[in-house]
Design a protein around this motif. Structure first.
Motif, PDB file in Angstrom:
ATOM      1  N   GLU A  61       0.812  -1.210   0.000  1.00 48.58           N
ATOM      2  CA  GLU A  61       0.000   0.000   0.000  1.00 48.58           C
ATOM      3  C   GLU A  61       0.846   1.262   0.000  1.00 48.58           C
ATOM      4  O   GLU A  61       0.307   2.370  -0.055  1.00 48.58           O
ATOM      5  N   PRO A  77       3.416   3.973  -1.741  1.00 47.50           N
ATOM      6  CA  PRO A  77       3.566   4.433  -3.129  1.00 47.50           C
ATOM      7  C   PRO A  77       4.723   3.714  -3.819  1.00 47.50           C
ATOM      8  O   PRO A  77       5.731   3.385  -3.174  1.00 47.50           O
ATOM      9  N   ARG A 114      -4.453   8.308  -3.168  1.00 46.93           N
ATOM     10  CA  ARG A 114      -3.171   7.817  -2.658  1.00 46.93           C
ATOM     11  C   ARG A 114      -2.043   8.724  -3.120  1.00 46.93           C
ATOM     12  O   ARG A 114      -2.164   9.430  -4.118  1.00 46.93           O
ATOM     13  N   VAL A 148      -4.712  -0.004  -8.200  1.00 46.20           N
ATOM     14  CA  VAL A 148      -5.643  -0.017  -7.068  1.00 46.20           C
ATOM     15  C   VAL A 148      -6.966  -0.600  -7.545  1.00 46.20           C
ATOM     16  O   VAL A 148      -7.472  -0.205  -8.596  1.00 46.20           O
TER      17      VAL A 148
END
Length: 597
Positions: A148, A150, A178, A422
């Motif tokens: 999760e 970057p 995100r 995602v």
């Protein structure tokens, strides 16, 4: 010639018959068909016989294509459920017919180019799905599809830098809320100037004949350094990638092709993964133009797998758009500029296969072998257009040139930055999402959509855990069929997924059943929740209505009492009650009515 005349006559007859059939069918509405079936046994029997005959014809035509068939079509409704199969078979039939017509009319006497026949039939099964160990099992890095954090650029150094690597690693808001890292070469890409020759007319340099040389296979560090030394002497190189998105969740760059004016290199990006960042010395050198076609994915794949960035890109796709070509594919450019007929069926090949079959190596080589010549011809065509007017997204018009627009579009594309995929549960977009399946299979019914969302969510989790492509776990067409049919037992699930899925999923039949059940239950729960909310809203509205009614009744009573006091034993009280104003008492009534309001 007689054969051609006869063929034209037959075509005219078929066209007329088809037109009459369509006109007749259009006159008969769907409701009329149902009515006639109910009122006429003869009509129903003839319609059933026609349906059976058409199904038989579909099965016969399908078998003639050579495309693998899930099973024979038994019921008319299957034509809708299995439309993707029919589309594939129809495409194959049309391609075969096209080849035969070209051969008959003499338009293409020889369908072979070089030493390989460019057959338009489907790939051999062994070239589509290689029976090989997964290459990522040998990677030194750990594959984590649930990360999760970057995606962080793989760069360990930054050749040709204006801004240092440390100062280039900037986090900004990305997709789905995100954070993401910006392209660490953003400043270098923005400030780089294209070599002056790019914007000047040139004499196109003919590509070397394919038969006079063999591609150079690059698979070790020594061959990398040797290739790099040659590339550094060039002013332009052509680049392409072959990608496998079936046997990995995020995909794998499986081969890189680089061509100069005199050599073609095939780089084994699987074997050399983690060792190709050295190519940034060339790929980020602004003096060397990198010519690619449709590089939207390639730019981010290079970042994701190899840590390679591109400065001074020239994307021939943008050139095709600026020149208003009817088609924008590389295959079209090869035909248009080089009179070279290629076959893009190898795009579907499994590029992880080693050793790479000779026919696949030939195809891969052709993708870049002619690209620098196309680069020359395309620049001349763009420069020949002179000054043009373009309108931006804000409606502002400006004067520019075609070549300047292509360079600007290419510059912007090169600044893209890779993000981890995602799963978009809310809107169903992106990798493995439900939106495209819903649209393609027309799944808009509440329960079917609930099951579809549950299935795609489950498939995404399984794909991440097993590091497999979503389409490999269960192809979209079967996800769509499961959502529409909602089987309630093992046999029903197996009947749908057994023909085209991974072996691991066959052991998850019970899981799929549970997902379908949960999808239905969640849908019912949501419906119940919405019903409860609706009932509460209705009750609230009813209560408000009752309050308003009581208030209205009290207002009417107050009006009546006041009217009686103001206009005793007069019809004026009735007029006042309904809002009318008798002329003799207008001012008094207006005052009273205003006070009431």
């Amino acid at each position: 010639m007689a054969n051609l005349d006869k063929s034209e006559e037959k075509s005219a007859q078929m066209l007329a018959a088809t037109r009459n059939m369509n006109e007749t069918a259009a006159e008969l509405a769907n409701n009329d068909v149902k009515f006639h079936r109910m009122t006429s046994n003869e009509f129903a029997a003839r319609q059933d016989a026609s349906a059976a005959r058409l199904l038989n014809l579909v099965n016969i035509l399908y078998s003639a294509t050579g495309v693998s068939m899930e099973s024979k079509f038994e019921l008319p409704m299957e034509l809708t459920d299995r439309w993707e199969e029919i589309h594939e078979a129809n495409t194959e039939l049309l391609e075969k017919a096209d080849l035969q017509l070209d051969s008959l009319t003499g338009q293409k006497e020889n369908l072979s180019v070089g030493k390989f026949e460019l057959s338009r039939n489907t790939l051999k099964p062994e070239l589509m799905h290689g029976d090989i160990p997964k290459p990522q099992l040998l990677f030194t890095e750990t594959i984590n599809n649930f990360d999760e954090l970057p995606f962080k650029p793989r760069l360990t150094s930054k050749p040709n830098a204006i801004v240092s690597l440390a100062d280039s690693l900037e986090l900004v808001p990305g997709t789905f809320g995100r954070m993401m890292y910006v392209n660490p070469y953003t400043v270098e890409i923005e400030k780089a100037k294209y070599p002056k020759y790019v914007s000047k007319l040139c004499k196109p340099i003919e590509p070397m004949p394919l038969e006079t040389s063999e591609p150079i296979w690059v698979e070790d560090e020594a061959s990398i350094k040797s290739m790099l030394k040659e590339l550094a002497q060039e002013v332009a190189i052509a680049v392409d990638l072959e990608h496998n998105d079936t046997r990995s969740y995020i995909g794998l760059v499986s081969l890189m092709q680089i061509s100069t004016r005199s050599r073609d290199f095939l780089i084994d990006t699987l074997k050399l993964r983690g060792k190709l960042q050295i190519l940034n010395k060339v790929f980020t050198d602004p003096k060397i133009v990198k010519v690619m076609h449709g590089a939207g994915s390639d730019v981010t794949w290079l970042q994701r797998d190899l840590g390679i960035y591109v400065v001074n890109l020239f994307d021939t796709f943008f050139g095709s758009t600026m020149l208003d070509f009817n088609k924008k594919s590389l295959a079209y450019l090869l035909e248009h500029y080089c009179d070279f007929d290629t076959n893009k069926k190898y795009q579907l090949a499994d590029w992880r296969i080693r050793p790479l079959p000779e026919e696949m190596a030939y195809y891969a080589r052709c993708d870049t072998h002619f690209l620098l010549y196309i680069f020359d011809r395309m620049r001349n065509d763009l420069l020949g257009r002179g000054t043009i007017s373009v309108v931006n997204k804000f409606g502002v018009e400006r004067e520019t040139t075609g070549i300047a627009e292509v360079l600007q579009e290419s510059r912007q594309l090169a600044q893209k930055s890779y993000e981890w995929p995602v799963y978009d549960e809310e809107y169903g977009k992106g990798i493995g999402g439900w939106l495209s399946i819903s649209t393609k299979f027309k799944i808009f019914d509440g329960k079917q959509l609930d099951v579809l969302r549950a299935l795609t969510r489950w498939r995404d989790q399984v794909s991440r855990a097993e590091d497999e492509g979503c389409q490999y776990i269960i192809p979209n067409r079967y996800i769509g069929m499961l959502a529409r049919r909602q089987p309630r037992d093992r046999a029903g699930v197996i009947a749908i997924i057994s023909k085209s899925t991974s072996s691991s999923v066959m052991s998850r039949v019970d899981e799929i059943l549970e997902v379908i059940r949960r999808g239905l239950d969640d849908g019912i729960a949501i419906d119940a929740e919405m019903t409860t909310a609706g009932q509460e809203a209705t009750a609230t509205n009813e209560q408000e209505s009752e309050k308003q009614l009581v208030s209205d009744e009290m207002t009417q009573m107050r009006r009546m009492n006041l009217a009686s006091e103001l206009f005793p034993e007069s019809d004026s009280s009735k007029n006042f009650l309904v809002g009318q104003q008798p002329g003799s008492s207008c001012a008094v009534q207006s005052k009273v009515f205003g006070n009431l309001l």
